[in-house]
Scaffold this active site. Structure first.
Site, PDB file in Angstrom:
ATOM      1  N   PRO A   7      -6.381  -1.637  -4.261  1.00 24.68           N
ATOM      2  CA  PRO A   7      -7.102  -0.302  -4.023  1.00 24.68           C
ATOM      3  C   PRO A   7      -6.314   0.962  -4.385  1.00 24.68           C
ATOM      4  CG  PRO A   7      -5.948  -1.106  -1.901  1.00 24.68           C
ATOM      5  CD  PRO A   7      -5.699  -2.282  -2.887  1.00 24.68           C
ATOM      6  N   VAL A  26      -7.068   5.013  -4.165  1.00 24.62           N
ATOM      7  CA  VAL A  26      -7.984   6.220  -3.592  1.00 24.62           C
ATOM      8  C   VAL A  26      -8.826   6.958  -4.865  1.00 24.62           C
ATOM      9  CG1 VAL A  26      -8.058   8.373  -2.263  1.00 24.62           C
ATOM     10  CG2 VAL A  26      -6.427   6.637  -2.005  1.00 24.62           C
ATOM     11  N   CYS A  82      -1.061   2.641   4.095  1.00 26.74           N
ATOM     12  CA  CYS A  82      -1.180   4.103   3.704  1.00 26.74           C
ATOM     13  C   CYS A  82       0.008   5.024   4.371  1.00 26.74           C
ATOM     14  CB  CYS A  82      -2.503   4.462   3.866  1.00 26.74           C
ATOM     15  SG  CYS A  82      -2.610   6.409   3.254  1.00 26.74           S
ATOM     16  N   HIS A 125       3.640  -4.900   0.705  1.00 27.37           N
ATOM     17  CA  HIS A 125       4.186  -3.819  -0.282  1.00 27.37           C
ATOM     18  C   HIS A 125       5.731  -3.826   0.022  1.00 27.37           C
ATOM     19  CE1 HIS A 125       3.681  -0.254  -3.087  1.00 27.37           C
ATOM     20  NE2 HIS A 125       4.818   0.077  -2.207  1.00 27.37           N
ATOM     21  N   ASN A 129       3.344  -6.851  -3.650  1.00 24.99           N
ATOM     22  CA  ASN A 129       2.585  -5.551  -4.280  1.00 24.99           C
ATOM     23  C   ASN A 129       3.815  -4.482  -4.442  1.00 24.99           C
ATOM     24  OD1 ASN A 129       1.019  -2.599  -2.824  1.00 24.99           O
ATOM     25  ND2 ASN A 129       0.927  -3.509  -4.929  1.00 24.99           N
TER      26      ASN A 129
END
Length: 349
Positions: free
Chosen positions: A43, A45, A126, A195, A229
């Site tokens: 994803p 933004v 995030c 991540h 990730n």
């Protein structure tokens, strides 16, 4: 989603998952069926909108995510629903990522999107301060009770009818990450994306793949699939990251923005990506002009377009003018024309 969701709207049942669109099945079998780990477009933004997702699917991307959608806005505001999410039958397998901080909003959100996607991903990575202050994103990896309760609530309601993923970052103490992953497995999550950076690690600092390997090694044989990730900018990176970490798949994000074909082995963005993106952007509509312009800029910059032309591109003010400019400077083929989307180098006029 083509119909507004309101009090009089009858929400369809979730999609039926099968071999072609079940993301978990794809993750578990890609190495056997394709000789490579699963490849995932993560994803971004604003940028992971439908036209861009469709371009990525042309170039060996198995699963694609939407941008993060805030549950609290989506479930309460019809304008947010129309602006934040669009899809079609060819947009699969699709994971809708959600930013959420409570069970109630998550269940309402999942009910609304489940008929139009193949899975939902909870954003637990995030690092933006505003999101963390609201208990969204990275805040969730430090609130495991809440996160696991959200996972359990969704899986208890939907079971195998809908896939659920969590995308996390590593903790400063990696054993905390191991513990969190074990709890998520017990809660019923279908797979976990890790991540390789902490909440405070800047993107300029290399991702810590040894940390992901540490987590994978300590989860044992019964854990759900793990996706790595961070810092995947080529097909070679996909293989390298898999070999280091022992994961089941790799998620690419920033690299795809500049070169949506990178997981097909293209070192630089091929012209075919530009033609495909133009086609989907015009076919589907609804893409803000600045976003269309910036996507094209990123791809052309990666292709090392002449700097004078790059500067000119960014001065153009509307879609019609931009399309005319492309036709004046390049051979831009349309869908249905011979040779559409197969050119590699820039076809200057």
């Amino acid at each position: 989603m083509t119909q507004p969701i309101g009090e009089e709207f009858q929400i369809p049942k979730p999609k039926v998952l099968g071999p072609r669109n079940d993301p978990l099945d794809i993750i578990q079998t890609r190495l056997r069926t394709h000789g490579r780990p699963a490849s995932i477009a993560g994803p971004m933004v604003r940028y992971s909108k439908l036209p861009f997702r469709q371009v990525c699917r042309h170039y060996d991307v198995d699963i694609v995510y939407t941008p993060m959608i805030l549950a609290r806005e989506f479930v309460r505001n019809s304008h947010a629903r129309m602006a934040d999410f669009s899809t079609n039958k060819g947009d699969a397998p699709l994971i809708v990522q959600v930013g959420v901080n409570n069970v109630s909003d998550l269940l309402k959100f999942v009910e609304m999107v489940a008929p139009y996607c193949d899975g939902v991903g909870i954003n637990c990575g995030c690092p933006i301060r505003e999101q963390i202050r609201e208990g969204i994103g990275c805040a969730l990896i430090y609130n495991p009770d809440l996160l696991c309760s959200m996972v359990s609530a969704v899986k208890q309601k939907y079971g195998e009818k809908l896939r659920l993923e969590t995308k996390i970052r590593i903790h400063e103490n990696l054993d905390e990450t191991v513990t969190l992953c074990k709890r998520l497995c017990d809660a019923g999550v279908d797979w976990i994306t890790i991540h390789g950076r902490t909440r405070t690690t800047r993107s300029s600092v290399p991702a810590n793949f040894e940390a992901i390997k540490y987590v994978v090694d300590r989860l044992g044989d019964k854990h759900v699939p793990i996706i790595a990730n961070g810092d995947c900018f080529s097909r070679q990176d996909l293989q390298r990251i898999t070999e280091i970490t022992g994961v089941d798949g790799v998620m690419a994000v920033r690299g795809l923005l500049n070169n949506p074909a990178m997981l097909s082995g293209y070192d630089t963005c091929p012209w075919g990506c530009v033609e495909l993106f133009w086609h989907y952007a015009l076919e589907y509509g609804g893409l803000p002009y600045q976003l269309l312009q910036h996507h094209l800029f990123c791809m052309l910059e990666n292709m090392q377009l002449k700097k004078s032309l790059l500067k000119k591109l960014m001065t153009i003010q509307c879609t019609a003018e931009l399309l005319d400019w492309f036709d004046e400077n390049f051979i831009l083929k349309r869908h249905g024309e011979p040779g559409f989307a197969v050119q590699k180098d820039i076809p200057y006029k």
